[in-house]
Enzyme design. Structure first.
Site, PDB file in Angstrom:
ATOM      1  N   ASP A  25       0.862  -1.188   0.000  1.00  0.00           N
ATOM      2  CA  ASP A  25       0.000   0.000   0.000  1.00  0.00           C
ATOM      3  C   ASP A  25       0.892   1.231   0.000  1.00  0.00           C
ATOM      4  O   ASP A  25       1.975   1.218   0.596  1.00  0.00           O
ATOM      5  CB  ASP A  25      -0.904   0.011   1.232  1.00  0.00           C
ATOM      6  CG  ASP A  25      -1.980  -1.063   1.184  1.00  0.00           C
ATOM      7  OD1 ASP A  25      -2.367  -1.457   0.062  1.00  0.00           O
ATOM      8  OD2 ASP A  25      -2.419  -1.507   2.254  1.00  0.00           O
ATOM      9  N   ASP A  54      -7.034  -1.712  -4.382  1.00  0.00           N
ATOM     10  CA  ASP A  54      -8.137  -1.353  -3.475  1.00  0.00           C
ATOM     11  C   ASP A  54      -9.087  -0.371  -4.155  1.00  0.00           C
ATOM     12  O   ASP A  54     -10.317  -0.477  -4.020  1.00  0.00           O
ATOM     13  CB  ASP A  54      -7.586  -0.724  -2.193  1.00  0.00           C
ATOM     14  CG  ASP A  54      -6.713  -1.679  -1.398  1.00  0.00           C
ATOM     15  OD1 ASP A  54      -6.900  -2.901  -1.513  1.00  0.00           O
ATOM     16  OD2 ASP A  54      -5.830  -1.191  -0.672  1.00  0.00           O
TER      17      ASP A  54
END
Length: 201
Positions: free
Chosen positions: A141, A160
């Site tokens: 991330d 995501d």
């Protein structure tokens, strides 16, 4: 004696019926999935190369911070009880979408499911091939909004985002009565045939 033939009746031939339906959208789903997956893969490679061991990078006037986080949890840092379990769930999601793809006759649904498929594949790739090991890999991330360290919103990645946008699109289409088979359900509950002007959306 007249030699005219009566109007052709509906014989129930599957080929005749399928000709009246909107075309299948497997190709569109595949293109969307491949492109979104490529974006996720490239951005993760770039993030790990440029941000490893670095301080958060402030961009867009502080609206976004680029910061590398290795996440053992689900999307947006949610913990559902084990990295291996999340990998299995992602595999199931990918399998269901691929199996379902042959039924798609809606462009909107194809785009939405293509994004969800790409997001699931993107994070699954991390769980399979990144440290600490297969089925336990940590997801990369790197996007933190409005502040570093995910202080206002969990740090996320392109996968995501694809899952979120794709799911939101599918929900919107469902609310509007636009079904995966290309038909449209009117507010009264009637469902026009898929070969009507409304049914091709």
């Amino acid at each position: 004696m007249s030699t005219e033939h009566p109007p052709e009746a509906d014989t129930g031939d599957p080929e005749v019926r399928s000709a009246a339906l909107p075309k299948r959208r497997i190709g569109l789903l595949a293109v969307v999935a491949v492109l979104a997956y490529a974006v996720d893969l490239v951005t993760k490679v770039a993030a790990t190369s440029a941000l490893e061991g670095e301080e958060p990078v402030r961009i867009l006037g502080g609206a976004v911070y680029l910061q590398l986080i290795r996440n053992p949890y689900a999307a947006f840092g949610m913990d559902f009880g084990g990295t291996w379990l999340l990998a299995v769930v992602a595999m199931v999601v990918v399998g269901v979408i691929i199996w379902f793809a042959k039924r798609l006759r809606s462009a909107g649904w194809a785009v939405g499911l293509g994004l969800v498929l790409a997001g699931a594949l993107g994070n699954l790739t991390d769980r399979l091939f990144r440290a600490p090991g297969p089925m336990q890999g940590h997801v990369v991330d790197f996007i933190s909004v409005f502040g570093p360290d995910g202080r206002y919103f969990p740090v996320f990645n392109a996968a995501d985002s694809a899952i979120t946008i794709g799911a939101a699109l599918i929900v919107l289409l469902s609310v509007l009565g636009r079904d995966y088979d290309g038909s449209v359900t009117r507010r009264g509950g009637d469902k026009p045939s898929a070969d009507s002007p409304e049914g091709t959306a």
